[in-house]
Design an enzyme around this catalytic site. Structure first.
Site, PDB file in Angstrom:
ATOM      1  CG  HIS A  40      -5.639  -9.267  -2.444  1.00 46.19           C
ATOM      2  ND1 HIS A  40      -5.249  -8.155  -3.161  1.00 46.19           N
ATOM      3  CD2 HIS A  40      -4.727 -10.226  -2.729  1.00 46.19           C
ATOM      4  CE1 HIS A  40      -4.167  -8.439  -3.855  1.00 46.19           C
ATOM      5  NE2 HIS A  40      -3.832  -9.686  -3.624  1.00 46.19           N
ATOM      6  CG  ASP A  86      -2.129  -5.476  -3.964  1.00 47.63           C
ATOM      7  OD1 ASP A  86      -1.491  -6.476  -4.344  1.00 47.63           O
ATOM      8  OD2 ASP A  86      -3.148  -5.057  -4.537  1.00 47.63           O
ATOM      9  CD  GLU A 115       4.970 -11.542  -1.370  1.00 48.23           C
ATOM     10  OE1 GLU A 115       5.215 -10.760  -0.426  1.00 48.23           O
ATOM     11  OE2 GLU A 115       3.829 -11.706  -1.827  1.00 48.23           O
ATOM     12  CG  ASP A 132       2.018  -7.458  -1.607  1.00 53.68           C
ATOM     13  OD1 ASP A 132       2.271  -8.685  -1.580  1.00 53.68           O
ATOM     14  OD2 ASP A 132       1.051  -6.983  -2.223  1.00 53.68           O
ATOM     15  N   GLY A 133       4.987  -8.250  -2.449  1.00 57.58           N
ATOM     16  CA  GLY A 133       5.687  -8.432  -3.711  1.00 57.58           C
ATOM     17  C   GLY A 133       4.777  -9.172  -4.659  1.00 57.58           C
ATOM     18  CG  ASP A 163       0.549 -10.580   1.043  1.00 57.40           C
ATOM     19  OD1 ASP A 163       1.728 -10.851   0.723  1.00 57.40           O
ATOM     20  OD2 ASP A 163      -0.171  -9.851   0.347  1.00 57.40           O
TER      21      ASP A 163
END
Length: 151
Positions: A128, A138, A50, A11-12, A74
């Site tokens: 999420h 996250d 990301e 994630d980023g 994501d």
């Protein structure tokens, strides 16, 4: 040591875009071994973070000699870029279909190089959505951004 499969969540994110950002990954080797890492930058973009998350995760994989690597991201930007767009960008001299220079080219080149050294598959996961390791990433990203914002 050799592993049959390494599964990674990445994630980023950014606070503002551009702004202070963070990246993170969580790695599982053969469903057991777990490693996580994160970092940040004072002035960056969401897409750069990301990409950095995946680049750093793949760098970590090099020493594990995996037979299979699964990246769960994501980011549609990352997944589509590395699985669909990158071949045309290379052919077109790192230009888009509209003849514009590819944004974040240095990140894409680094990712492409690592991608060619490892047996990687990319999956998109909904962010999420309660996916445990995606949520962990996250959280790590938010911690990195908070640390930068606190100074």
């Amino acid at each position: 040591m050799e592993y049959a499969q390494i599964e990674i969540y990445t994630d980023g994110g950014c606070s503002g875009n551009p702004g202070p950002g963070g990246w993170a990954y969580v790695l599982r080797a053969d469903g057991v071994f777990e490693k996580e890492a994160s970092g940040g930058s004072k002035a960056t973009t969401n897409n750069r973070m990301e990409l950095t998350a995946v680049i750093e995760a793949l760098k970590a994989c090099l020493s594990y000699n995996p037979k299979k690597v699964i990246i769960n991201t994501d980011s549609q930007y990352v997944r589509n870029g590395i699985t669909s767009w990158i071949a045309k960008w290379r052919t077109n001299g790192w230009r888009t279909a509209s003849k514009e220079p590819v944004k974040n080219k240095e990140y894409w080149v680094a990712l492409d190089t690592l991608n060619q050294q490892l047996p990687v598959t990319y999956n998109w996961v909904k962010g999420h959505a309660g996916i445990e390791l995606n949520e962990r990433c996250d959280s790590l990203v938010r911690n990195e951004m908070d640390a930068i914002l606190r100074g």
